[in-house]
Structure formats: C-alpha cells, structure tokens
Scaffold this motif. Structure first.
Motif, PDB file in Angstrom:
ATOM      1  N   ARG A 396      29.856  62.734  42.414  1.00 10.30           N
ATOM      2  CA  ARG A 396      30.432  63.102  41.514  1.00 10.30           C
ATOM      3  C   ARG A 396      30.867  62.622  40.093  1.00 10.30           C
ATOM      4  NH1 ARG A 396      34.642  61.505  45.552  1.00 10.30           N
ATOM      5  NH2 ARG A 396      35.038  59.606  43.856  1.00 10.30           N
ATOM      6  N   ASP A 397      30.338  61.686  39.778  1.00  5.20           N
ATOM      7  CA  ASP A 397      29.634  61.649  38.135  1.00  5.20           C
ATOM      8  C   ASP A 397      28.378  62.565  37.515  1.00  5.20           C
ATOM      9  OD1 ASP A 397      31.578  59.870  38.013  1.00  5.20           O
ATOM     10  OD2 ASP A 397      30.579  57.946  38.573  1.00  5.20           O
ATOM     11  N   LEU A 398      27.059  62.025  38.770  1.00  2.10           N
ATOM     12  CA  LEU A 398      26.310  63.078  38.211  1.00  2.10           C
ATOM     13  C   LEU A 398      26.187  64.071  38.375  1.00  2.10           C
ATOM     14  CD1 LEU A 398      22.773  62.270  38.326  1.00  2.10           C
ATOM     15  CD2 LEU A 398      22.815  62.726  40.642  1.00  2.10           C
ATOM     16  N   TYR A 399      27.001  65.284  38.775  1.00  3.02           N
ATOM     17  CA  TYR A 399      27.313  66.552  38.663  1.00  3.02           C
ATOM     18  C   TYR A 399      27.817  66.744  37.976  1.00  3.02           C
ATOM     19  CZ  TYR A 399      29.925  70.969  40.338  1.00  3.02           C
ATOM     20  OH  TYR A 399      29.753  72.541  40.442  1.00  3.02           O
ATOM     21  N   ARG A 400      28.943  66.098  37.742  1.00  2.72           N
ATOM     22  CA  ARG A 400      29.852  66.532  36.181  1.00  2.72           C
ATOM     23  C   ARG A 400      28.982  65.768  34.704  1.00  2.72           C
ATOM     24  NH1 ARG A 400      31.496  62.768  32.656  1.00  2.72           N
ATOM     25  NH2 ARG A 400      31.062  60.912  34.162  1.00  2.72           N
ATOM     26  N   VAL A 401      28.054  65.013  34.881  1.00  5.59           N
ATOM     27  CA  VAL A 401      26.786  65.714  32.907  1.00  5.59           C
ATOM     28  C   VAL A 401      26.279  66.568  33.626  1.00  5.59           C
ATOM     29  CG1 VAL A 401      25.200  63.514  32.597  1.00  5.59           C
ATOM     30  CG2 VAL A 401      26.996  62.638  33.775  1.00  5.59           C
ATOM     31  N   CYS A 412      22.679  76.238  43.875  1.00  8.75           N
ATOM     32  CA  CYS A 412      23.434  75.833  45.127  1.00  8.75           C
ATOM     33  C   CYS A 412      24.717  74.688  45.662  1.00  8.75           C
ATOM     34  CB  CYS A 412      22.151  75.278  46.575  1.00  8.75           C
ATOM     35  SG  CYS A 412      21.019  76.596  45.814  1.00  8.75           S
ATOM     36  N   ASN A 413      24.843  74.090  44.750  1.00  7.07           N
ATOM     37  CA  ASN A 413      26.576  73.078  44.584  1.00  7.07           C
ATOM     38  C   ASN A 413      27.838  75.259  44.443  1.00  7.07           C
ATOM     39  OD1 ASN A 413      24.605  70.816  43.550  1.00  7.07           O
ATOM     40  ND2 ASN A 413      25.956  70.313  44.201  1.00  7.07           N
ATOM     41  N   ARG A 414      28.323  75.078  45.774  1.00 12.82           N
ATOM     42  CA  ARG A 414      28.555  76.161  46.302  1.00 12.82           C
ATOM     43  C   ARG A 414      30.453  75.276  45.664  1.00 12.82           C
ATOM     44  NH1 ARG A 414      27.892  77.037  52.155  1.00 12.82           N
ATOM     45  NH2 ARG A 414      28.414  75.392  52.210  1.00 12.82           N
ATOM     46  N   MET A 415      30.267  74.585  45.621  1.00 13.58           N
ATOM     47  CA  MET A 415      31.534  73.484  45.241  1.00 13.58           C
ATOM     48  C   MET A 415      31.669  72.262  44.301  1.00 13.58           C
ATOM     49  SD  MET A 415      33.801  72.782  48.299  1.00 13.58           S
ATOM     50  CE  MET A 415      33.678  74.314  48.969  1.00 13.58           C
ATOM     51  N   SER A 416      32.274  71.287  43.594  1.00 10.27           N
ATOM     52  CA  SER A 416      32.177  69.902  42.750  1.00 10.27           C
ATOM     53  C   SER A 416      32.704  69.413  43.929  1.00 10.27           C
ATOM     54  CB  SER A 416      32.432  70.628  41.826  1.00 10.27           C
ATOM     55  OG  SER A 416      34.344  70.974  41.929  1.00 10.27           O
TER      56      SER A 416
END
Length: 417
Positions: A396-401, A412-416
C-alpha cells in the motif's frame, strides 16, 4: 450656460454594439437567434429575407430540428462544434444551426421599406439583429477555417507539444488578406469572440478556442514541462542519475525540438510552472527512495522464477517492455538524447509467497487479464524486496508513493491495494 453634446457617433456606437454582441455566450446567442426568428417582426420581413447557411459550413447530423421547422431546438450546447477527420482532411461540424446561420437580404426591397416614414421600429430592430448574427457567424466561420489550417497537427493529436505559436494579430492579418470577409477581423474582435467559444477535438476533448492562439512563451512552457515530466521516467529507468539542470533542459530542447532557450529562460519558465530546481526535485524523487533495497531486475520467466525468486513474503514491481528492449533504448538515448522506448512499471503487488504469486501472473491464473497480456511476449521483468512482516502494508505504501510521484497508478493495478 454651455450644453455639451453627449451624442455618440453612429459608427462608434455600431462598433460598441458589435463588440458586445461578439461576447455573447453561445447559449445566449442561440436563444437570441431563436427568439428573433420566431418574432412577428421577422415573419413580416420574410418576403425580403432568405434564411440560409454559411457557404462551406456543416452542421452535425445529430443536431436538433432547425428553427425553420417551426419548433424551437433543445437547449444549446456550450460547445461551438466538433472537429472530424475525413479523407479530405479536417472538417468542422457546428453543433447548432444558429451557429452557421446566414441571412440574405433583398437589399433594394429592404432599403425601400426602411425609407418609409411608417416603417415599424420593431422591424428595424429585427434587421439590425439579423445583420449582427451574420457578422458574428461569418467571422466565426472564417476564424475556424484559419485554425483548421494553422493548428492541424494539434487538432488531430490533442497533444500540447503539437501547438504552434499563433497570435490573434497573426490570424487577424491572415483573415484580412486571404478571406472575403465583409467585416474587419481586427485582433480586438477576434479576442472578444474566442474568449466565449470552445470546440471539441476528434478525441472528444473540449478545448477553449482561445487556447489555440498560444504565444511563443506558452508553447515553450509545454516543452519544458514535458521534459521535466519525462525526467522521472528516465531516472527510474537508470538513464539519468539525477534531475536535469536548466542547462541540460535547454540542451535537450534545442537538440530534439529545435527550440533555443537560454538557461535563465528555462529557469523563469520553471518558476512560472511552480516546478522546483534540480536540487529540490532530487529530494522529491519519492518512488526511487521507496524502492531502495529492491533486487536487481530479473526476467519474469519460468526459469527465473525457479532460480531467482524466493518463495518468501515480499513486495514486487513488474515492468513490461512496450517498445525497444531496455538496453537498446538506453543506447539510443545516449546517442541522441531522446527519451528511451517505453519500458513501464505496469503492476505493483505483494504476496506471502513471491514465487507462487508471480507464477500465477505468468500463467494467467491471477484473474488479471490485462496484466497477463503484457506478460505474454516474455519480455517482462520483475524486481522485489523481501518483507517478513507487514508486506500488504508495504504494498500500500509503495502504491501510494508511485501515484504521488507519477500522478497515476500503474497500468494494470485495477484498484488500490
């Protein structure tokens, strides 16, 4: 006692009225055309007035019924019209009949009527409005044809980098020499008109017409912004070690786009765009910092899964080669200073068993068809970091950054997470 003559010269008054008429919003303009054509004064003038359409103008096929049917159209669109690509080139379709309306007069008959002392004031007002509508529509149509010719590359692509410097004064001079306009197309009138008009590009995006007349400085802003945005990708791919200096940005602009700017000009533009200098940007490369400690990139293949990917918990990043192989892209960039071929981060994930999860992605068993399609050519690569506890939180932290750094989630990330 002296009495001052406060009467305004008729010619000056006419210019003031026209200037205000050109500033009418589209919906107000359409409403005025409708009200005029349904007035009793217009009906009385029909023997001397022919309702027609501007020569060469076309109205969208899905436009509502015309005013001539006797039924008012539905509420007007705030968009003047849309651009279509045809085999003959770009074509502009007006969204309303009123935007392409033209009235033709039996001038001899009209002059005879107006010379009569009993000519109704209401009908004189109708005639003035019809001539104002003609003037506005003729100027608008001539302006649109000039824009289609001058900004064709941008109109087709919608890309800001395709915009050419084009001032309203230049368009004014062109219309005066190349068109048969019966009205003087001075820059002031063009300015009043374009500020209330918007058009739709072939991709459906609505843009203000005034945006198609950028000054050179505005065009340079687009290019500086583009290079600095690409900077993040180049650093992520290892092409750059640190953010570009203003001198380096100026060099790329001249080498790749033929735009010659001084270093201080780049700095001023960067300041106008609220973009920090290279030192400050270096501190903001959040995603690079967030991926500190990741493994080297390895091919996402069955063999690499067995030998290089551990069956342990962790967070991972998948890159799909969408263009040239990375080595060739970097080599080409070093030769020409052009951006490398796209080699994008398409997915960020985590798992309690990296080997199993990545194997599911590779075999198409992870219920993510889009990701599997990007892995099908066998050119994808992956890197990871082992996380013994809290690997979902790490994802989650990496996705947010990533989203904060690049302004969009991985493809290709369909949702957080």
């Amino acid at each position: 006692m002296q009495h001052h003559n406060n009467k305004i010269d008729a010619a000056l008054l006419g210019k003031i009225v026209l200037a205000r008429f050109l500033e009418l919003p589209l919906r107000a303009f359409d409403r005025l055309v409708t009200q005029t054509e349904f007035s009793t004064g217009f009906t009385a003038m029909r023997p001397w007035v022919t309702v027609s359409q501007l020569e060469g103008a076309q109205v969208a096929h899905d436009a509502a019924d015309t005013h001539q049917t006797g039924t008012p159209q539905t509420q007007a669109s705030p968009i003047l019209g849309e651009i279509h690509e045809t085999s003959q080139g770009l074509m502009f379709l007006y969204h309303r009949d009123s935007y392409a309306r033209e009235y033709r007069f039996d001038e001899e008959g009209v002059n005879h009527l107006m010379s009569r002392p009993d000519f109704p004031v209401e009908r004189a007002g109708v005639l003035r409005r019809l001539r104002l509508i003609n003037t506005r529509n003729r100027l608008t149509h001539a302006l649109m044809q000039a824009v289609l010719a001058s900004q064709a590359a941008y109109l087709r692509s919608g890309q800001a980098l395709a915009l050419l410097p084009l001032t309203q004064a230049e368009i004014s001079a062109r219309l005066r020499t190349e068109s048969n306009l019966s009205v003087v197309a001075d820059p002031g009138r063009i300015s009043r008109l374009v500020r209330v008009l918007s058009i739709a590009l072939p991709n459906g995006k609505a843009v203000p017409l005034g945006g198609l007349f950028p000054k050179p400085r505005q065009v340079h802003c687009h290019f500086v912004d583009h290079v600095i945005k690409r900077e993040k990708t180049w650093m992520l791919e290892g092409v750059l070690r640190e953010p570009l200096t203003d001198e380096a940005i100026a060099a790329i602009l001249e080498r790749e786009y033929g735009i010659r700017l001084l270093r201080r000009t780049v700095a001023n533009i960067r300041h106008d765009l609220a973009i920090p200098d290279c030192r400050s940007r270096s501190q903001r490369m959040n995603y690079l910092a967030a991926t500190e400690g990741f493994s080297a990139l390895v091919p996402l293949t069955p063999q690499a899964l067995r030998t290089a990917i551990p069956a342990q918990p962790g967070v991972y990043e998948i890159r799909a080669a969408l263009g040239l192989p990375m080595g060739e892209a970097k080599a080409g960039w070093l030769e020409k200073s052009a951006p490398p071929g796209p080699h994008s981060i398409v997915y960020i994930g985590s798992s309690g068993d990296l080997r199993k999860r990545l194997g599911d992605h590779l075999r198409g068993n992870s219920d993510n068809v889009l990701l599997h399609n990007h892995l099908a050519d066998g050119a994808a690569r992956v890197r990871f970091r082992l996380v013994s506890e809290g690997w979902r939180r790490a994802e989650r932290d990496l996705y947010r950054v990533f989203c904060e750094t690049f302004g969009t989630p991985p493809l290709c990330n369909r949702m957080s997470p």
